[in-house]
Design a protein around this motif. Structure first.
Motif, short mmCIF file in Angstrom:
data_model
loop_
_atom_site.label_atom_id
_atom_site.label_comp_id
_atom_site.label_asym_id
_atom_site.label_seq_id
_atom_site.Cartn_x
_atom_site.Cartn_y
_atom_site.Cartn_z
N ALA A 21 -19.54 -35.11 -15.91
CA ALA A 21 -19.18 -36.14 -14.92
C ALA A 21 -19.49 -37.53 -15.46
O ALA A 21 -18.68 -38.46 -15.33
N ILE A 22 -20.64 -37.69 -16.10
CA ILE A 22 -21.00 -38.98 -16.71
C ILE A 22 -20.05 -39.29 -17.85
O ILE A 22 -19.61 -40.43 -18.01
N GLU A 23 -19.70 -38.26 -18.62
CA GLU A 23 -18.79 -38.43 -19.76
C GLU A 23 -17.45 -38.98 -19.31
O GLU A 23 -16.90 -39.91 -19.94
N GLU A 24 -16.89 -38.45 -18.26
CA GLU A 24 -15.60 -38.94 -17.76
C GLU A 24 -15.68 -40.39 -17.32
O GLU A 24 -14.76 -41.17 -17.53
N CYS A 25 -16.79 -40.77 -16.72
CA CYS A 25 -16.96 -42.16 -16.28
C CYS A 25 -17.03 -43.13 -17.44
O CYS A 25 -16.38 -44.18 -17.43
N VAL A 26 -17.82 -42.80 -18.45
CA VAL A 26 -17.97 -43.73 -19.56
C VAL A 26 -16.73 -43.78 -20.45
O VAL A 26 -16.45 -44.80 -21.07
N LYS A 27 -15.97 -42.69 -20.50
CA LYS A 27 -14.73 -42.69 -21.29
C LYS A 27 -13.73 -43.69 -20.72
O LYS A 27 -13.01 -44.34 -21.47
N THR A 28 -13.72 -43.86 -19.40
CA THR A 28 -12.80 -44.83 -18.80
C THR A 28 -13.19 -46.27 -19.14
O THR A 28 -12.36 -47.16 -19.05
N ALA A 29 -14.44 -46.46 -19.57
CA ALA A 29 -14.92 -47.79 -19.97
C ALA A 29 -14.69 -48.04 -21.45
O ALA A 29 -15.06 -49.10 -21.95
N GLY A 30 -14.11 -47.07 -22.16
CA GLY A 30 -13.81 -47.25 -23.57
C GLY A 30 -14.92 -46.82 -24.51
O GLY A 30 -14.94 -47.20 -25.68
N GLN A 32 -17.02 -44.08 -26.80
CA GLN A 32 -16.81 -42.84 -27.53
C GLN A 32 -18.05 -41.97 -27.32
O GLN A 32 -19.17 -42.36 -27.69
N VAL A 33 -17.87 -40.79 -26.74
CA VAL A 33 -18.99 -39.88 -26.50
C VAL A 33 -19.17 -38.99 -27.73
O VAL A 33 -18.26 -38.26 -28.11
N VAL A 34 -20.34 -39.07 -28.36
CA VAL A 34 -20.61 -38.27 -29.55
C VAL A 34 -21.36 -36.97 -29.22
O VAL A 34 -21.33 -36.03 -29.99
N PHE A 35 -22.03 -36.94 -28.06
CA PHE A 35 -22.73 -35.73 -27.62
C PHE A 35 -22.88 -35.79 -26.11
O PHE A 35 -23.23 -36.82 -25.55
N SER A 36 -22.61 -34.65 -25.47
CA SER A 36 -22.77 -34.56 -24.02
C SER A 36 -23.35 -33.20 -23.68
O SER A 36 -22.88 -32.17 -24.18
N SER A 37 -24.37 -33.18 -22.83
CA SER A 37 -25.01 -31.93 -22.46
C SER A 37 -25.55 -32.05 -21.04
O SER A 37 -25.83 -33.13 -20.54
#
Length: 42
Positions: A21-30, A32-37
């Motif tokens: 859920a956090i990953e989807e939010c930050v992706k919209t801000a541009g 790059q997610v290198v690790f998500s858990s």
């Protein structure tokens, strides 16, 4: 935006906000997610 073209490591909480859920939010801000858990902090 301040977060555009930045990289992020995301650690979510099982009983709070999960990592995806956090990953989807930050992706919209541009960001790059290198690790998500999602972890369980007991």
């Amino acid at each position: 935006m301040m977060l555009r073209d930045k990289k992020a490591i995301i650690i979510g909480d099982r009983d709070g906000i999960p990592g995806p859920a956090i990953e989807e939010c930050v992706k919209t801000a541009g960001v790059q997610v290198v690790f998500s858990s999602t972890e369980c902090f007991v």
